[in-house]
Design an enzyme around this catalytic site. Structure first.
Site, short mmCIF file in Angstrom:
data_model
loop_
_atom_site.label_atom_id
_atom_site.label_comp_id
_atom_site.label_asym_id
_atom_site.label_seq_id
_atom_site.Cartn_x
_atom_site.Cartn_y
_atom_site.Cartn_z
N ARG A 111 0.87 8.70 0.63
CA ARG A 111 1.73 8.66 1.80
C ARG A 111 2.91 9.57 1.55
O ARG A 111 3.65 9.38 0.58
CB ARG A 111 2.18 7.21 1.99
N THR A 115 7.58 11.73 5.73
CA THR A 115 6.99 11.49 7.06
C THR A 115 6.23 10.17 7.12
O THR A 115 5.92 9.69 8.21
CB THR A 115 5.98 12.60 7.40
N ASP A 207 6.11 -1.03 -4.95
CA ASP A 207 5.10 0.03 -4.91
C ASP A 207 3.90 -0.40 -5.77
O ASP A 207 3.99 -0.48 -7.00
CB ASP A 207 5.69 1.33 -5.45
N ASP A 210 2.62 2.13 -8.51
CA ASP A 210 3.53 2.23 -9.66
C ASP A 210 3.48 0.98 -10.53
O ASP A 210 3.49 1.07 -11.76
CB ASP A 210 4.97 2.47 -9.18
C1 PRP Z 1 0.35 2.98 -0.95
C2 PRP Z 1 -0.69 1.90 -0.76
C3 PRP Z 1 -1.42 2.37 0.47
C4 PRP Z 1 -0.31 3.00 1.29
C5 PRP Z 1 0.11 2.03 2.35
O1 PRP Z 1 -0.18 4.09 -1.54
O2 PRP Z 1 -1.53 1.72 -1.87
O3 PRP Z 1 -2.45 3.31 0.22
O4 PRP Z 1 0.80 3.23 0.39
O5 PRP Z 1 1.04 2.62 3.19
P1 PRP Z 1 0.72 2.94 4.71
O6 PRP Z 1 0.00 1.74 5.26
O7 PRP Z 1 2.08 3.13 5.31
O8 PRP Z 1 -0.11 4.18 4.77
P2 PRP Z 1 0.73 5.38 -1.90
O9 PRP Z 1 0.75 6.32 -0.75
O10 PRP Z 1 2.05 4.92 -2.42
O11 PRP Z 1 -0.11 6.08 -3.02
P3 PRP Z 1 -0.50 5.56 -4.50
O12 PRP Z 1 -1.51 4.44 -4.30
O13 PRP Z 1 -1.08 6.76 -5.13
O14 PRP Z 1 0.74 5.06 -5.17
N1 URA Z 2 2.96 1.14 -0.37
C1 URA Z 2 3.26 0.26 -1.35
O1 URA Z 2 2.78 0.39 -2.50
N2 URA Z 2 4.08 -0.75 -1.07
C2 URA Z 2 4.61 -0.94 0.16
O2 URA Z 2 5.34 -1.91 0.36
C3 URA Z 2 4.28 -0.02 1.16
C4 URA Z 2 3.45 1.01 0.88
#
Ligand code: PRP
Ligand code: URA
Length: 216
Positions: A111, A115, A207, A210
């Site tokens: 994400r 944006t 997160d 993370d």
């Molecule tokens: C997080 C999570 C989802 C997304 C949710 O991933 O694991 O995939 O955010 O957010 P949304 O519903 O607003 O799209 P992230 O983009 O942080 O990537 P990562 O799993 O690589 O940390």
């Molecule tokens: N992605 C995450 O990992 N946590 C949140 O709360 C939202 C998006």
């Protein structure tokens, strides 16, 4: 006057005490990556145990040491699981422990922090995905942008039987999936309150990627 059926995703919230207990530990900011990983895997297994309750079975005859028994075995579409990278990876082991024959596809999305729009960087699905019952896995459904885009990719490859399995969802994410993909049912362990100004789920767990991989 005849009514028209308007399809709408079903939303199932798993309020099982074991799931809620484990989730409360995951939410705790003092919980480290090792325990976070273990709990995510355990909850994914418990959730998918319920999600798969309606899989088709057929009667088979099995010779026990005593006599012939009428038993039931899975007979319908085979299962495919599609974790959204990265955090969805944390749900894979729990599911494959339960359903070892499930094939695993991967969709890489992150994400954009400015944006909040999903950016695709990887997609590799099982060759026979369109013939499988697919479970899209991601612990977090926030704006719903990532899950909606992942489901778009999967549908473009001809897949029709898709369900979404999340640990925590925000109402905004649920609404997005119901609008974009009314044919996709959503299974969550918790439906939280709202998103904050950075698009994080409140109260959420922070997160997920993370915390899972210890990257922050
Ligand atoms: C997080 C999570 C989802 C997304 C949710 O991933 O694991 O995939 O955010 O957010 P949304 O519903 O607003 O799209 P992230 O983009 O942080 O990537 P990562 O799993 O690589 O940390
Ligand atoms: N992605 C995450 O990992 N946590 C949140 O709360 C939202 C998006």
């Amino acid at each position: 006057m005849e009514g028209r059926d308007i399809q709408m995703s079903k939303v199932v919230v798993f309020d099982h005490p074991l799931i809620q207990h484990k989730l409360s530990i995951m939410r705790d900011k003092h919980t480290g990556s090792k325990q976070f990983r273990e709990l995510l895997s355990e909850i994914a297994m418990l959730m998918v145990f319920e999600v798969t309750r309606d899989l088709e079975t057929e009667e088979v005859a099995v010779e026990t040491p005593i006599c012939t028994a009428k038993c039931r075995r899975l007979s319908g579409k085979k299962l495919g699981i599609i974790p959204i990278l990265r955090a969805g990876l944390g749900m894979v082991d729990g599911v494959t422990n339960l359903v070892p024959s499930a094939k695993v596809g991967h969709i890489g999305l992150y994400r954009d922090p400015q944006t909040l729009e999903p950016v695709e960087y990887y997609c590799k699905l099982p060759a026979d995905s369109e013939n499988r019952e697919l479970l899209v896995l991601d612990p977090m459904l926030a704006t719903g942008g990532s899950a909606s885009a992942a489901i778009d990719f999967i549908k473009k490859r001809g897949c029709t039987h898709i369900r979404l399995v999340n640990l925590i969802a925000a109402p905004e994410g649920i609404a997005r999936i119901q609008k974009d993909h009314p044919d996709v049912d959503i299974y969550v362990a918790a439906l939280d309150d709202h998103l904050n100004e950075h698009g994080y789920i409140v109260p959420g767990l922070g997160d997920a990627g993370d915390r899972l991989f210890g990257t922050k």
